[in-house]
Design a protein around this motif. Structure first.
Motif, PDB file in Angstrom:
ATOM      1  N   SER A  70       0.831  -1.210   0.000  1.00 49.83           N
ATOM      2  CA  SER A  70       0.000   0.000   0.000  1.00 49.83           C
ATOM      3  C   SER A  70       0.865   1.259   0.000  1.00 49.83           C
ATOM      4  O   SER A  70       0.513   2.258  -0.649  1.00 49.83           O
ATOM      5  CB  SER A  70      -0.934  -0.010   1.215  1.00 49.83           C
ATOM      6  OG  SER A  70      -1.790  -1.141   1.187  1.00 49.83           O
ATOM      7  N   SER A  73       2.064   1.769  -3.485  1.00 51.72           N
ATOM      8  CA  SER A  73       0.939   2.254  -4.297  1.00 51.72           C
ATOM      9  C   SER A  73       0.706   3.738  -4.056  1.00 51.72           C
ATOM     10  O   SER A  73       0.434   4.501  -4.993  1.00 51.72           O
ATOM     11  CB  SER A  73      -0.326   1.461  -3.952  1.00 51.72           C
ATOM     12  OG  SER A  73      -0.167   0.089  -4.242  1.00 51.72           O
ATOM     13  N   GLN A 135      -6.013   1.530  -8.727  1.00 49.09           N
ATOM     14  CA  GLN A 135      -6.143   1.472  -7.276  1.00 49.09           C
ATOM     15  C   GLN A 135      -7.533   1.019  -6.844  1.00 49.09           C
ATOM     16  O   GLN A 135      -7.696   0.433  -5.764  1.00 49.09           O
ATOM     17  CB  GLN A 135      -5.815   2.834  -6.656  1.00 49.09           C
ATOM     18  CG  GLN A 135      -4.337   3.088  -6.505  1.00 49.09           C
ATOM     19  CD  GLN A 135      -3.621   1.965  -5.791  1.00 49.09           C
ATOM     20  OE1 GLN A 135      -4.023   1.532  -4.718  1.00 49.09           O
ATOM     21  NE2 GLN A 135      -2.543   1.470  -6.392  1.00 49.09           N
ATOM     22  N   LEU A 138      -6.932  -2.642  -6.778  1.00 47.23           N
ATOM     23  CA  LEU A 138      -5.963  -3.128  -5.802  1.00 47.23           C
ATOM     24  C   LEU A 138      -6.389  -2.858  -4.364  1.00 47.23           C
ATOM     25  O   LEU A 138      -6.194  -3.714  -3.487  1.00 47.23           O
ATOM     26  CB  LEU A 138      -4.594  -2.501  -6.077  1.00 47.23           C
ATOM     27  CG  LEU A 138      -3.974  -2.854  -7.440  1.00 47.23           C
ATOM     28  CD1 LEU A 138      -2.632  -2.165  -7.609  1.00 47.23           C
ATOM     29  CD2 LEU A 138      -3.828  -4.368  -7.593  1.00 47.23           C
ATOM     30  N   SER A 139      -6.965  -1.696  -4.085  1.00 47.32           N
ATOM     31  CA  SER A 139      -7.386  -1.423  -2.711  1.00 47.32           C
ATOM     32  C   SER A 139      -8.548  -2.320  -2.311  1.00 47.32           C
ATOM     33  O   SER A 139      -8.635  -2.772  -1.162  1.00 47.32           O
ATOM     34  CB  SER A 139      -7.768   0.058  -2.547  1.00 47.32           C
ATOM     35  OG  SER A 139      -8.885   0.391  -3.343  1.00 47.32           O
ATOM     36  N   TRP A 166       0.613 -12.160  -1.237  1.00 45.86           N
ATOM     37  CA  TRP A 166       0.838 -11.932  -2.666  1.00 45.86           C
ATOM     38  C   TRP A 166       0.016 -12.905  -3.516  1.00 45.86           C
ATOM     39  O   TRP A 166      -0.477 -12.533  -4.580  1.00 45.86           O
ATOM     40  CB  TRP A 166       2.321 -12.043  -2.971  1.00 45.86           C
ATOM     41  CG  TRP A 166       3.134 -11.140  -2.105  1.00 45.86           C
ATOM     42  CD1 TRP A 166       3.896 -11.499  -1.036  1.00 45.86           C
ATOM     43  CD2 TRP A 166       3.210  -9.708  -2.184  1.00 45.86           C
ATOM     44  NE1 TRP A 166       4.465 -10.389  -0.446  1.00 45.86           N
ATOM     45  CE2 TRP A 166       4.061  -9.268  -1.132  1.00 45.86           C
ATOM     46  CE3 TRP A 166       2.649  -8.755  -3.038  1.00 45.86           C
ATOM     47  CZ2 TRP A 166       4.359  -7.931  -0.931  1.00 45.86           C
ATOM     48  CZ3 TRP A 166       2.953  -7.411  -2.833  1.00 45.86           C
ATOM     49  CH2 TRP A 166       3.795  -7.009  -1.788  1.00 45.86           C
ATOM     50  N   LEU A 169      -3.637 -11.631  -3.172  1.00 50.67           N
ATOM     51  CA  LEU A 169      -3.823 -10.417  -3.959  1.00 50.67           C
ATOM     52  C   LEU A 169      -3.946 -10.742  -5.445  1.00 50.67           C
ATOM     53  O   LEU A 169      -4.831 -10.208  -6.137  1.00 50.67           O
ATOM     54  CB  LEU A 169      -2.651  -9.468  -3.726  1.00 50.67           C
ATOM     55  CG  LEU A 169      -2.683  -8.129  -4.463  1.00 50.67           C
ATOM     56  CD1 LEU A 169      -3.759  -7.229  -3.884  1.00 50.67           C
ATOM     57  CD2 LEU A 169      -1.324  -7.433  -4.397  1.00 50.67           C
ATOM     58  N   THR A 170      -3.082 -11.613  -5.931  1.00 45.97           N
ATOM     59  CA  THR A 170      -3.103 -11.972  -7.348  1.00 45.97           C
ATOM     60  C   THR A 170      -4.392 -12.691  -7.705  1.00 45.97           C
ATOM     61  O   THR A 170      -5.039 -12.390  -8.725  1.00 45.97           O
ATOM     62  CB  THR A 170      -1.889 -12.867  -7.674  1.00 45.97           C
ATOM     63  OG1 THR A 170      -0.687 -12.177  -7.313  1.00 45.97           O
ATOM     64  CG2 THR A 170      -1.839 -13.197  -9.156  1.00 45.97           C
ATOM     65  N   THR A 173      -7.503 -10.299  -7.650  1.00 50.25           N
ATOM     66  CA  THR A 173      -7.553  -9.398  -8.799  1.00 50.25           C
ATOM     67  C   THR A 173      -7.904 -10.124 -10.084  1.00 50.25           C
ATOM     68  O   THR A 173      -8.793  -9.693 -10.834  1.00 50.25           O
ATOM     69  CB  THR A 173      -6.204  -8.671  -8.963  1.00 50.25           C
ATOM     70  OG1 THR A 173      -5.862  -8.011  -7.743  1.00 50.25           O
ATOM     71  CG2 THR A 173      -6.279  -7.644 -10.082  1.00 50.25           C
TER      72      THR A 173
END
Length: 553
Positions: A70, A73, A135, A138-139, A166, A169-170, A173
């Motif tokens: 973050s 970012s 963002q 991602l956020s 990680w 997150l991947t 998304t």
């Protein structure tokens, strides 16, 4: 058809759509986060990042990963705004001023999307889609990742591992947000939302004046703005703008999008802890609160006091005639209950009690149903508090999902619950005590001015992003203060809830006995609703009496 019948039909259709996707999407997300198989594109991403997809992290490492990602970012989005004039697709706009660039970067990274600027004349297309829209993905993904880590804390035992940030997150998304966003973009374009790279067209208005009509990649940003419970609009009017939200059909679809993941992730929770009833119980609490606030806002706006209001049949000031009272109130309740912050009407123009209801809805902590991920883990913290209160009543060590709630867990819960009110009330108090901050209030001769300041810090601290419009927030004080409140309001609770999850993950599950409080039945649901309201009411009631209650009564 009467307005009431049409409004009830709209609410019924929305609930039916959410019910239709609840099981498939909730189940799909559970499979995403429990699968040990990676897609080819994901393996490439891990190799590029140097990530071992099979290496789980402790809560502390998971939290540091969230903070580091973050922070990076934040820096990149800040630089993108500052360098806008030197970048392509800038629409000949200058770089964003440093204070505003910080506030905006903090806002979008914290999933708040507070906007102290007019987007169409401040941000070029590149900053919009490569900075702000990225963002938005991602956020939102970060919030979901934290929620999944918390669920693992309840589901696992005798371990200090919560998963790999990680990898989460991947997968979030690529497997969850992006596919839904692609489909949603096509639906929005079909309903009439703009999607192009036009820098604007000059037209002659009906009174003979020249006007520039700005275009841009609106639909692709609009869909993730709602789906990720972000809320930042491509245009200053947000979802009241006909290019973002052209008709009642697009309006209903946008409300559906902002409720979609916060609702369905409760099923993901139930499946991952291997007790679907727990997910239904949490969903029940969220549903009861959302329905109560939707009814309250609709009632206050339809029954607004005043000669003009009664002559018009409702409080139509600040509302689009395309949507009317019911659709506006439904959007307002849903956006303030999901930490989205998008608006299809101006909350500052609502009746005193109607606007106060949207303010109070945010003060619950964005748990009804809350943001993507944040709503679930926020409600789970309140569920732990509820079990603790019940344990005090019967003199028994409290348990939740077969995990004991000890002094360590309650300290973390207490800090979590106190963080946001401290930020909100301290920020509002400082603002009201400084002349430079008071000078930005337009309504200085009524309690409404205080409500505008309180709403701003409540929106920032709870990462909502909506605003009462009667305050000039683009000044150094508010850009800095609100930016800091947004960052602390986002990441301090994340660290605390991850520490809580790590504490639960290390425990040995305790057996269920006759003295164990069933946390899937109506009694617990009722108690949890009461705790949410009472804890919030005791915290914020004095401030509310100085603002919307004083104005309304």
């Amino acid at each position: 058809m009467s307005d009431t019948a049409a409004g009830l039909l709209q609410v019924g259709l929305l609930v039916a759509l959410l019910a239709a996707v609840y099981r498939p999407l909730g189940g799909y997300m559970a499979r995403v986060y429990t699968s040990d198989k990676d897609l080819r594109i994901e393996r490439g991403a891990y190799k590029l990042l140097g990530v071992d997809a099979r290496a789980d992290q402790t809560w502390a490492v998971y939290a540091r990963s969230v903070i580091a990602f973050s922070a990076l970012s934040l820096i990149l989005l800040y630089l993108l705004q500052r360098l806008q004039a030197q970048l392509p697709l800038s629409n000949d706009l200058p770089g964003v001023e440093s204070g505003l660039a910080f506030n905006t970067a903090a806002s979008f990274v914290a999933n708040t999307n507070w906007q102290s600027y007019v987007p169409e004349v401040t941000m070029g297309h590149l900053v919009q889609f490569a900075g702000l829209a990225v963002q938005n993905f991602l956020s939102a993904a970060v919030g979901i990742c934290v929620a999944i880590a918390v669920i693992r804390g309840f589901a696992r035992s005798k371990t200090d591992r919560l998963g790999n940030f990680w990898v989460d997150l991947t997968r979030t998304t690529l497997r969850v947000l992006l596919p839904i966003a692609i489909i949603g973009t096509l639906v929005l374009v079909a309903t009439g939302v703009v999607q192009n790279f036009s820098s604007g067209h000059e037209v002659t208005s009906v009174v003979g004046q020249t006007q520039t009509i700005p275009g841009g990649p609106v639909a692709s940003q609009e869909v993730i703005k709602e789906l990720g419970t972000n809320g930042g609009g491509f245009y200053n009017a947000n979802s009241a703008h006909p290019f973002e939200n052209p008709n009642p059909l697009s309006n209903l679809f946008e409300i559906f999008l902002l409720l979609l993941i916060p609702v369905c992730i409760t099923r993901t929770f139930g499946l991952m802890v291997k007790d679907k009833r727990q997910g239904y119980a949490i969903l029940g609490v969220m549903g009861v609160l959302w329905a109560a606030f939707t009814f309250s806002v609709t009632f206050f706006e339809n029954q607004g006091a005043g000669t003009a209001t009664q002559a018009a049949g409702a409080a139509m000031e600040g509302k689009e005639t395309r949507f009317g009272e019911w659709a506006s109130a439904l959007f307002a309740s849903s956006t303030t209950g999901t930490s989205t912050g998008a608006v299809n009407s101006m909350h500052d123009s609502y009746t005193a009690l109607g606007g106060g209801t949207t303010l109070f809805h945010m003060m619950l902590g964005e748990v009804s149903p809350g943001g993507t991920g944040t709503g679930l883990y926020g409600m789970l913290v309140l569920a732990i508090l509820t079990v603790f209160v019940a344990g005090l009543m019967v003199g028994r060590t409290p348990e939740y999902l077969k995990k004991k709630i000890t002094a360590r867990e309650m300290k973390l819960v207490s800090l979590y619950i106190l963080t946001t009110p401290t930020l909100v009330l301290a920020g509002a108090s400082i603002a009201m005590g400084l002349a430079v901050a008071r000078a930005s209030i337009w309504n200085t001769d009524s309690p409404h001015g205080f409500s505008e300041v309180l709403y701003a810090f409540t929106s920032a601290g709870n990462n909502n992003g909506s605003a009462f419009a009667g305050i000039s927030a683009n000044i150094p004080f508010y850009n800095t203060a609100l930016g800091i409140v947004m960052l602390l309001g986002r990441f301090v609770p994340i660290v605390l809830v991850l520490a809580l999850a790590g504490s639960f993950a290390r425990q040995q599950p305790v057996p269920v006995t006759q003295g164990t409080l069933p946390t899937h039945k109506a009694l617990f649901v009722t108690m949890l609703v009461g705790v949410v309201i009472i804890v919030t009411g005791l915290t914020y009631f004095p401030a509310l009496t100085l603002g919307p209650l004083a104005e309304g009564l």
